[in-house]
Motif scaffolding. Structure first.
Motif, PDB file in Angstrom:
ATOM      1  N   ILE A   1       2.317   7.738 -17.176  1.00  0.00           N
ATOM      2  CA  ILE A   1       2.650   6.939 -15.988  1.00  0.00           C
ATOM      3  C   ILE A   1       1.988   7.562 -14.760  1.00  0.00           C
ATOM      4  O   ILE A   1       1.388   6.853 -13.945  1.00  0.00           O
ATOM      5  CB  ILE A   1       4.185   6.850 -15.817  1.00  0.00           C
ATOM      6  CG1 ILE A   1       4.764   5.998 -16.950  1.00  0.00           C
ATOM      7  CG2 ILE A   1       4.548   6.256 -14.461  1.00  0.00           C
ATOM      8  CD1 ILE A   1       6.256   6.007 -17.048  1.00  0.00           C
TER       9      ILE A   1
ATOM     10  N   VAL B   1      -0.691   9.439 -14.670  1.00  0.00           N
ATOM     11  CA  VAL B   1      -2.145   9.219 -14.739  1.00  0.00           C
ATOM     12  C   VAL B   1      -2.477   7.804 -14.310  1.00  0.00           C
ATOM     13  O   VAL B   1      -3.390   7.572 -13.503  1.00  0.00           O
ATOM     14  CB  VAL B   1      -2.663   9.506 -16.179  1.00  0.00           C
ATOM     15  CG1 VAL B   1      -4.087   9.014 -16.349  1.00  0.00           C
ATOM     16  CG2 VAL B   1      -2.586  10.983 -16.478  1.00  0.00           C
ATOM     17  N   GLY B   2      -1.711   6.839 -14.824  1.00  0.00           N
ATOM     18  CA  GLY B   2      -1.919   5.429 -14.481  1.00  0.00           C
ATOM     19  C   GLY B   2      -1.774   5.206 -12.991  1.00  0.00           C
ATOM     20  O   GLY B   2      -2.612   4.546 -12.351  1.00  0.00           O
ATOM     21  N   ALA B   3      -0.717   5.780 -12.402  1.00  0.00           N
ATOM     22  CA  ALA B   3      -0.456   5.597 -10.972  1.00  0.00           C
ATOM     23  C   ALA B   3      -1.579   6.181 -10.138  1.00  0.00           C
ATOM     24  O   ALA B   3      -2.036   5.567  -9.160  1.00  0.00           O
ATOM     25  CB  ALA B   3       0.872   6.242 -10.603  1.00  0.00           C
TER      26      ALA B   3
ATOM     27  N   ILE C   1      -4.711   6.668 -11.058  1.00  0.00           N
ATOM     28  CA  ILE C   1      -5.926   5.839 -11.211  1.00  0.00           C
ATOM     29  C   ILE C   1      -5.807   4.598 -10.310  1.00  0.00           C
ATOM     30  O   ILE C   1      -6.743   4.248  -9.584  1.00  0.00           O
ATOM     31  CB  ILE C   1      -6.117   5.420 -12.688  1.00  0.00           C
ATOM     32  CG1 ILE C   1      -6.474   6.654 -13.529  1.00  0.00           C
ATOM     33  CG2 ILE C   1      -7.209   4.367 -12.819  1.00  0.00           C
ATOM     34  CD1 ILE C   1      -6.512   6.394 -15.014  1.00  0.00           C
ATOM     35  N   ALA C   2      -4.628   3.954 -10.358  1.00  0.00           N
ATOM     36  CA  ALA C   2      -4.439   2.734  -9.571  1.00  0.00           C
ATOM     37  C   ALA C   2      -4.541   3.036  -8.085  1.00  0.00           C
ATOM     38  O   ALA C   2      -5.180   2.298  -7.331  1.00  0.00           O
ATOM     39  CB  ALA C   2      -3.077   2.129  -9.900  1.00  0.00           C
ATOM     40  N   LEU C   3      -3.954   4.138  -7.648  1.00  0.00           N
ATOM     41  CA  LEU C   3      -3.982   4.504  -6.222  1.00  0.00           C
ATOM     42  C   LEU C   3      -5.417   4.750  -5.768  1.00  0.00           C
ATOM     43  O   LEU C   3      -5.841   4.272  -4.713  1.00  0.00           O
ATOM     44  CB  LEU C   3      -3.125   5.755  -5.996  1.00  0.00           C
ATOM     45  CG  LEU C   3      -2.978   6.190  -4.540  1.00  0.00           C
ATOM     46  CD1 LEU C   3      -2.203   5.157  -3.744  1.00  0.00           C
ATOM     47  CD2 LEU C   3      -2.291   7.538  -4.447  1.00  0.00           C
TER      48      LEU C   3
ATOM     49  N   THR D   1      -8.121   3.577  -7.148  1.00  0.00           N
ATOM     50  CA  THR D   1      -8.829   2.287  -7.135  1.00  0.00           C
ATOM     51  C   THR D   1      -8.492   1.510  -5.868  1.00  0.00           C
ATOM     52  O   THR D   1      -9.377   0.963  -5.201  1.00  0.00           O
ATOM     53  CB  THR D   1      -8.430   1.452  -8.362  1.00  0.00           C
ATOM     54  OG1 THR D   1      -8.452   2.285  -9.493  1.00  0.00           O
ATOM     55  CG2 THR D   1      -9.348   0.261  -8.572  1.00  0.00           C
ATOM     56  N   PHE D   2      -7.213   1.488  -5.516  1.00  0.00           N
ATOM     57  CA  PHE D   2      -6.750   0.736  -4.348  1.00  0.00           C
ATOM     58  C   PHE D   2      -7.370   1.288  -3.070  1.00  0.00           C
ATOM     59  O   PHE D   2      -7.887   0.536  -2.242  1.00  0.00           O
ATOM     60  CB  PHE D   2      -5.218   0.795  -4.278  1.00  0.00           C
ATOM     61  CG  PHE D   2      -4.639   0.000  -3.160  1.00  0.00           C
ATOM     62  CD1 PHE D   2      -4.527  -1.388  -3.261  1.00  0.00           C
ATOM     63  CD2 PHE D   2      -4.210   0.612  -2.001  1.00  0.00           C
ATOM     64  CE1 PHE D   2      -3.995  -2.129  -2.223  1.00  0.00           C
ATOM     65  CE2 PHE D   2      -3.682  -0.125  -0.956  1.00  0.00           C
ATOM     66  CZ  PHE D   2      -3.567  -1.499  -1.067  1.00  0.00           C
ATOM     67  N   LEU D   3      -7.333   2.626  -2.961  1.00  0.00           N
ATOM     68  CA  LEU D   3      -7.872   3.249  -1.751  1.00  0.00           C
ATOM     69  C   LEU D   3      -9.372   3.022  -1.645  1.00  0.00           C
ATOM     70  O   LEU D   3      -9.910   2.785  -0.573  1.00  0.00           O
ATOM     71  CB  LEU D   3      -7.542   4.751  -1.730  1.00  0.00           C
ATOM     72  CG  LEU D   3      -6.063   5.089  -1.544  1.00  0.00           C
ATOM     73  CD1 LEU D   3      -5.846   6.596  -1.644  1.00  0.00           C
ATOM     74  CD2 LEU D   3      -5.545   4.582  -0.206  1.00  0.00           C
TER      75      LEU D   3
ATOM     76  N   TRP E   1     -10.972   0.467  -2.850  1.00  0.00           N
ATOM     77  CA  TRP E   1     -11.102  -0.951  -2.485  1.00  0.00           C
ATOM     78  C   TRP E   1     -10.862  -1.137  -0.992  1.00  0.00           C
ATOM     79  O   TRP E   1     -11.497  -1.950  -0.331  1.00  0.00           O
ATOM     80  CB  TRP E   1     -10.090  -1.750  -3.326  1.00  0.00           C
ATOM     81  CG  TRP E   1     -10.061  -3.221  -3.046  1.00  0.00           C
ATOM     82  CD1 TRP E   1     -11.128  -4.046  -2.921  1.00  0.00           C
ATOM     83  CD2 TRP E   1      -8.897  -4.015  -2.842  1.00  0.00           C
ATOM     84  NE1 TRP E   1     -10.707  -5.316  -2.676  1.00  0.00           N
ATOM     85  CE2 TRP E   1      -9.335  -5.326  -2.623  1.00  0.00           C
ATOM     86  CE3 TRP E   1      -7.520  -3.748  -2.856  1.00  0.00           C
ATOM     87  CZ2 TRP E   1      -8.455  -6.381  -2.396  1.00  0.00           C
ATOM     88  CZ3 TRP E   1      -6.642  -4.799  -2.647  1.00  0.00           C
ATOM     89  CH2 TRP E   1      -7.107  -6.098  -2.402  1.00  0.00           C
ATOM     90  N   LYS E   2      -9.966  -0.314  -0.467  1.00  0.00           N
ATOM     91  CA  LYS E   2      -9.631  -0.423   0.952  1.00  0.00           C
ATOM     92  C   LYS E   2     -10.594   0.376   1.827  1.00  0.00           C
ATOM     93  O   LYS E   2     -10.339   0.601   3.009  1.00  0.00           O
ATOM     94  CB  LYS E   2      -8.201   0.072   1.191  1.00  0.00           C
ATOM     95  CG  LYS E   2      -7.164  -0.924   0.723  1.00  0.00           C
ATOM     96  CD  LYS E   2      -7.121  -2.093   1.663  1.00  0.00           C
ATOM     97  CE  LYS E   2      -6.405  -3.283   1.054  1.00  0.00           C
ATOM     98  NZ  LYS E   2      -6.665  -4.493   1.824  1.00  0.00           N
ATOM     99  N   GLY E   3     -11.654   0.880   1.210  1.00  0.00           N
ATOM    100  CA  GLY E   3     -12.707   1.523   1.984  1.00  0.00           C
ATOM    101  C   GLY E   3     -12.429   2.967   2.359  1.00  0.00           C
ATOM    102  O   GLY E   3     -13.072   3.507   3.255  1.00  0.00           O
ATOM    103  N   ILE E   4     -11.456   3.616   1.693  1.00  0.00           N
ATOM    104  CA  ILE E   4     -11.206   5.027   1.997  1.00  0.00           C
ATOM    105  C   ILE E   4     -12.204   5.867   1.214  1.00  0.00           C
ATOM    106  O   ILE E   4     -12.373   5.663   0.010  1.00  0.00           O
ATOM    107  CB  ILE E   4      -9.772   5.437   1.575  1.00  0.00           C
ATOM    108  CG1 ILE E   4      -8.744   4.553   2.257  1.00  0.00           C
ATOM    109  CG2 ILE E   4      -9.519   6.915   1.829  1.00  0.00           C
ATOM    110  CD1 ILE E   4      -8.360   4.952   3.639  1.00  0.00           C
TER     111      ILE E   4
END
Lengths: 491, 177
Positions: free
Chosen positions: A6, A8-10, A12-14, A16-18, A20-23
């Protein structure tokens, strides 16, 4: 339960999100790598190293006690000790305290590790293995930490696999269990040993996981007394070099998967290999199989096995080619040994060889029907006679002696000393420390002179036979015991 | 199901769930913490017909506030109100305001004829002469012009019968907004 997944998944998702948000994640990655590297090196430094667990489902420990040849006494001792672990309830009724440690001691290659593996299988335990040197590190406190980690790892692994027992095998325990307060001892070393003592004392049969320590050493004399006291290593199992029966069993085990020719008599091979350990015997069968392969034979013959014995004892044949005179001298020397060996102990010559192997220019391999543990004065004198015969034969046939006999003389003097220290000489019973060296020397010389004159007379008698054998040996380079005996006048 | 595939599934589920949570959170934050308060602020400002935000979906980028203007009485006040309101809502200074208006090619042409006066005024600081020259030039074309100057920008608004054009020229930069 799946916390790691869980997390590791979180992560990876974070990430990816960041992204995507240009960080810009690069500084974070560098920081994470930096922190990771610090943690990794710290864990390396402080002994966070994991100990080897052969495999999670204990596949490696598929060795059974029955698969170990010879060592019946050691196996029985071990089996009994392990029963205590297997059946705790029964032994509790009699008030028996389960054993905490078993110390296997014996020469190298006698199967101590195999016994430990079989023990893990026998008790259906988690099996962890470590060697004494793994606890030694340049950093102070690491050894003790590793001991704690080893015990914790054994317990957690057993819980993970739903097992109640764990066996920890520590090979070469003398490295960490050496006597304290000696010249080579220091505080770090003592800390490690103290931690082991504490951990072993802290084991109780009521704990969820019962931990049995099996340790192996070939230097039990070096171990600290505290380690050997009852309650720590309760049992000391002597794993000795196998006797003839044991060697036969080991040979049978190791030839199980090898095709043997019909002329092979493993009992004879077992007789020829006095002093061989299990590892030697394994190597012997392996070398024999390699020899058969080299000759493109489908089966391993008796000759292959005998050559393999020579190879295991003496090493591979060398390309070194002595001159003809030297070769003749070597042959004369070896025939001298063989003649005396056959005269003093009929049937004892296994091979005479004048092809160089390792450090030996030539050699006579002797065999004996039964393992011998005690020697009478006659047997010792016979052995001295065999040792001296090489040089005496050279003197009779070639007129002088050579340096090739120096090792024989050392052997002869050692045997003469055994006669003196055994109270069988003219000196009677002596104190080893208090015999004046002058007296020791003169008595030894007397014994050796006496035997030498016997050897001289005998070889003079057999001189014509020796000449015949010499011609054949120079031609063939090696003779088997039977071929040699056929050429003797008494046969 | 084997142990490995279970672990893979759990990891995948965690990824999807986390992405959903983060995406949902971001959406709600955008709706209730930005769009709604900004609408309240901008709707109360005189002369703004409509507006929208453009941050290219990136967190750290400059937020572009696009406003459509018409019948603005005082361009300087409107522009300052939009700027202050956006900073108050968005909480940072990285804001660009883009003005959309009802301009015609004639008005644009007129601006090009006077923009040299503007640049000259900015570089010399003689804004009174600049305003006078702009007024002279535009009144001849029948266009009503207002010129305002503050510490940051020069504001120009041109109005003809059926069109209007609003230009804000920064005093520090060369860029014309």
């Amino acid at each position: 339960m799946y916390t790691k997944e869980i997390a590791v998944g979180a992560v990876i998702a974070l990430a990816t999100f960041l992204f995507w948000k240009g960080i810009d994640l690069l500084p974070f990655l560098f920081l994470a790598a930096f922190v990771g590297a610090i943690l990794y090196f710290n864990s390396m430094r402080t002994g966070g190293k994991s100990f080897t667990a052969p495999s999670k489902d204990n596949k490696v420990s598929l060795v059974r006690l029955d698969d170990i040849g010879g060592q019946d006494m050691a196996k029985n001792e071990l089996r009994e000790a392990l029963e205590f672990i297997r059946d705790v309830e029964t032994i509790k009724k009699l008030g028996i305290r389960p054993l905490k440690g078993i110390l296997l001691n014996g020469p190298p290659g006698t199967g101590k590790t195999l016994l430990a593996k079989a023990a893990a299988h026998y008790t259906d335990s988690v099996f962890l293995t470590a060697s004494g040197s793994e606890f030694v590190e340049m950093y102070v406190g690491v050894g003790a930490q590793r001991i704690r980690k080893l015990f914790n790892q054994a317990k957690s692994l057993a819980k993970q696999q739903g097992k109640q027992n764990a066996v920890i095998f520590i090979d070469e325990i003398e490295v960490l269990g050496g006597k304290r307060g000696e010249a080579n001892s220091h505080i770090e070393h003592e800390q490690t040993l103290n931690e082991l003592l504490v951990q072993m004392d802290g084991l109780s049969s009521d704990e969820m996981v019962r931990v049995l320590i099996i340790a192996a050493t070939n230097r039990p004399d070096m171990l600290d007394a505290a380690l050997l006291r009852p309650g720590r290593f309760d049992r000391q199992v002597k794993v000795d070099l196998p006797d003839k029966k044991g060697r036969l069993q080991i040979l049978l085990l190791h030839t199980k998967n090898k095709p043997l020719a019909e002329d092979v008599c493993l009992e004879d091979i077992a007789g020829d290999t006095m002093g061989f350990s299990g590892a030697h015997l394994e190597s012997l069968t392996n070398e024999a199989a390699i020899l058969a392969l080299r000759e493109s034979k489908e089966k391993i013959s008796s000759d292959h096995l005998r050559s393999a014995i020579d190879k295991v004892i003496m090493g591979e044949k060398l390309d070194r080619l002595p001159s003809l005179q030297e070769k003749q001298r070597i042959a004369v020397h070896e025939i001298g040994h063989a003649l005396l060996s056959e005269i003093t102990t009929p049937g004892s010559v296994a091979t005479i060889n004048v092809a160089s192997r390792s450090n030996a220019l030539g050699y006579v391999r002797q065999t004996q029907e039964n393992d011998t543990y005690l020697y009478t004065i006659d047997q010792l004198k016979a052995k001295i006679a065999v040792a001296l015969a090489g040089a005496v034969a050279e003197e009779i046939t070639l007129g002088n002696r050579s340096t090739g006999a120096s090792n024989d003389f050392k052997q002869a003097t050692d045997l003469a000393k055994q006669i003196i220290y055994g109270g069988m000489s003219t000196l009677g019973i002596v104190s080893v420390e208090n015999v004046p060296s002058e007296l020791l020397h003169s008595t030894m010389s007397a014994i050796l002179k006496d035997v030498e004159s016997y050897v001289h007379n005998t070889l003079i008698t057999y001189h014509p036979t020796a000449a015949q054998i010499l011609a054949v040996l120079l031609n063939k380079e090696s003779l088997t015991g039977d071929e040699f005996r056929k050429m003797l006048p008494m046969n | 199901m084997s142990n490995n595939s279970t672990r893979f599934t759990v990891t995948l589920a965690a990824i999807i769930l986390t992405l959903a949570l983060l995406g949902g959170g971001q959406f709600l934050w955008q709706q209730y913490a930005i769009d709604k308060p900004l609408a309240e602020v901008l709707n109360s400002i005189d002369g703004i017909d409509s507006f929208y935000l453009d941050n290219s979906n990136k967190i750290n980028d400059t937020v572009k506030v696009h406003i459509s203007l018409s019948n603005v009485k005082n361009l300087q006040k409107t522009y300052q109100a939009v700027h202050d309101g956006a900073i108050k809502v968005l909480g940072h200074n990285q804001i660009s305001i883009f003005i959309h208006d009802n301009r015609t090619p004639e008005l644009e042409q007129l601006y090009y004829t006077v923009h040299l006066y503007v640049q000259e005024g900015i570089s010399t600081g003689n804004f009174a002469a600049m305003a006078e020259r702009i007024q002279q030039k535009t009144s001849a074309s029948g266009v009503e012009t207002q010129v305002y100057v503050d510490a940051s920008n020069v504001y120009l608004s041109f109005k003809s019968i059926n069109a209007d054009m609003y230009v804000v020229v920064p005093r520090q930069q060369t860029e014309v907004k």
